[in-house]
Scaffold this active site. Sequence first.
Site, PDB file in Angstrom:
ATOM      1  N   SER A   1      -2.670 -12.882   3.804  1.00  0.00           N
ATOM      2  CA  SER A   1      -3.162 -12.717   2.423  1.00  0.00           C
ATOM      3  C   SER A   1      -2.143 -13.305   1.448  1.00  0.00           C
ATOM      4  O   SER A   1      -2.520 -13.843   0.394  1.00  0.00           O
ATOM      5  CB  SER A   1      -3.455 -11.251   2.096  1.00  0.00           C
ATOM      6  OG  SER A   1      -2.272 -10.486   2.016  1.00  0.00           O
TER       7      SER A   1
ATOM      8  N   LYS B   1       0.790  -1.226   0.000  1.00  0.00           N
ATOM      9  CA  LYS B   1       0.000   0.000   0.000  1.00  0.00           C
ATOM     10  C   LYS B   1       0.826   1.282   0.000  1.00  0.00           C
ATOM     11  O   LYS B   1       0.291   2.354  -0.241  1.00  0.00           O
ATOM     12  CB  LYS B   1      -0.959  -0.010   1.182  1.00  0.00           C
ATOM     13  CG  LYS B   1      -2.078  -1.015   1.015  1.00  0.00           C
ATOM     14  CD  LYS B   1      -2.986  -0.625  -0.141  1.00  0.00           C
ATOM     15  CE  LYS B   1      -4.206  -1.498  -0.195  1.00  0.00           C
ATOM     16  NZ  LYS B   1      -5.158  -1.051  -1.194  1.00  0.00           N
TER      17      LYS B   1
HETATM   18  N1  PMP Z   1      -3.101  -8.051   1.413  1.00  0.00           N
HETATM   19  C1  PMP Z   1      -2.979  -7.171   2.422  1.00  0.00           C
HETATM   20  C2  PMP Z   1      -2.246  -7.585   3.649  1.00  0.00           C
HETATM   21  C3  PMP Z   1      -3.559  -5.903   2.310  1.00  0.00           C
HETATM   22  O1  PMP Z   1      -3.453  -5.036   3.333  1.00  0.00           O
HETATM   23  C4  PMP Z   1      -4.264  -5.574   1.138  1.00  0.00           C
HETATM   24  C5  PMP Z   1      -4.928  -4.242   1.050  1.00  0.00           C
HETATM   25  N2  PMP Z   1      -6.166  -4.227   1.748  1.00  0.00           N
HETATM   26  C6  PMP Z   1      -4.379  -6.524   0.118  1.00  0.00           C
HETATM   27  C7  PMP Z   1      -3.762  -7.738   0.286  1.00  0.00           C
HETATM   28  C8  PMP Z   1      -5.203  -6.305  -1.116  1.00  0.00           C
HETATM   29  O2  PMP Z   1      -4.876  -5.210  -1.848  1.00  0.00           O
HETATM   30  P1  PMP Z   1      -5.964  -4.429  -2.705  1.00  0.00           P
HETATM   31  O3  PMP Z   1      -6.614  -3.440  -1.796  1.00  0.00           O
HETATM   32  O4  PMP Z   1      -5.162  -3.782  -3.782  1.00  0.00           O
HETATM   33  O5  PMP Z   1      -6.962  -5.405  -3.230  1.00  0.00           O
END
Ligand code: PMP
Length: 302
Positions: free
Chosen positions: A263, A42
């Site tokens: 994630s 991010k």
């Molecule tokens: N993994 C993590 C740990 C995140 O913080 C995020 C952002 N919310 C994402 C994946 C997914 O990213 P995006 O918002 O671009 O879908």
Amino acid sequence: MLIKQVTQLIGDTPLIDLQMEIPNQSHIYAKLEMYNPGGSIKDRLGKYLFQKAWEEGKINNQTTIIEPTAGNTGIGFALVAQTYQLPTILVVPEKFSFEKQELMKALGAKIVHTPSEEGIKGAIKKARELEKTVENSFVPLQFENKANPETYHHTLAPEISADLPGSITAFVAGAGSGGSFAGSAQYFKEQDPNVKAIVVEPEGSILNGGPAHSHKTEGIGVEFTPPFFKDTMMDEIVTISDEDAFFQVNKVAKEQGLFIGSSSGAALAASLQVAEKLPPKSNIVTIFPDSSERYLSQHIYQ
Ligand code: PMP
């Protein structure tokens, strides 16, 4: 490397060719976004979005940034806002990671909590309310801002293409706001329409039509369809249980020396499933968005 500002370290993260047992002698290449200075994917969004907002006159040196966030966006925004010396208010549902909230505070951001049960929708509503009361405020709103997918279309995806030895068979990535998946999938399909774009979600996210419920996998999973998803070409949606995501988080630490968040664990579990169905020697590209170090208080390691 001599630098003057931490934001110079955003982007150009490594791509790892994972040395593990992968079905069909395929390769899984993972973009290690934990190596951004704020520790996640991010930071890229903060850098790109603020630069654009500044150029377009949407923010000036008196603006207060307000954003609803699950955590990593808040860290990325607070880190980049520092270089513009702008105050940041982050609206965070209570349930999210303790470590992320500590880091936001460390960066000087003010945190406003919303009830966990109201999810990210409750945080968006609260941010909109604050916008009305704080003079010269700007809510980037990653869930609707086109700069979100653009960030990854302009930075992360071209970096992957440049580093990858060979062509991409499939791009597999999770979706929270959906920006990184949508922007990257678009880039890869523009380069080669045969690339398969496969989105990953935890059980409890709604993309696959299943019922919405809470999950332990943090950062991905959607409560509503993000607007950019309406135009995104998705070839498949893979749903991964918390158990399978955390299994990979543990395995990758023990066998690869990599501290990945849940994630990333879900993205790897999905990539391994996808490898079983693709032709032999496929090149699967995925994203590891952050590190496990910001979830240690949840006792994620067995
Ligand atoms: N993994 C993590 C740990 C995140 O913080 C995020 C952002 N919310 C994402 C994946 C997914 O990213 P995006 O918002 O671009 O879908």
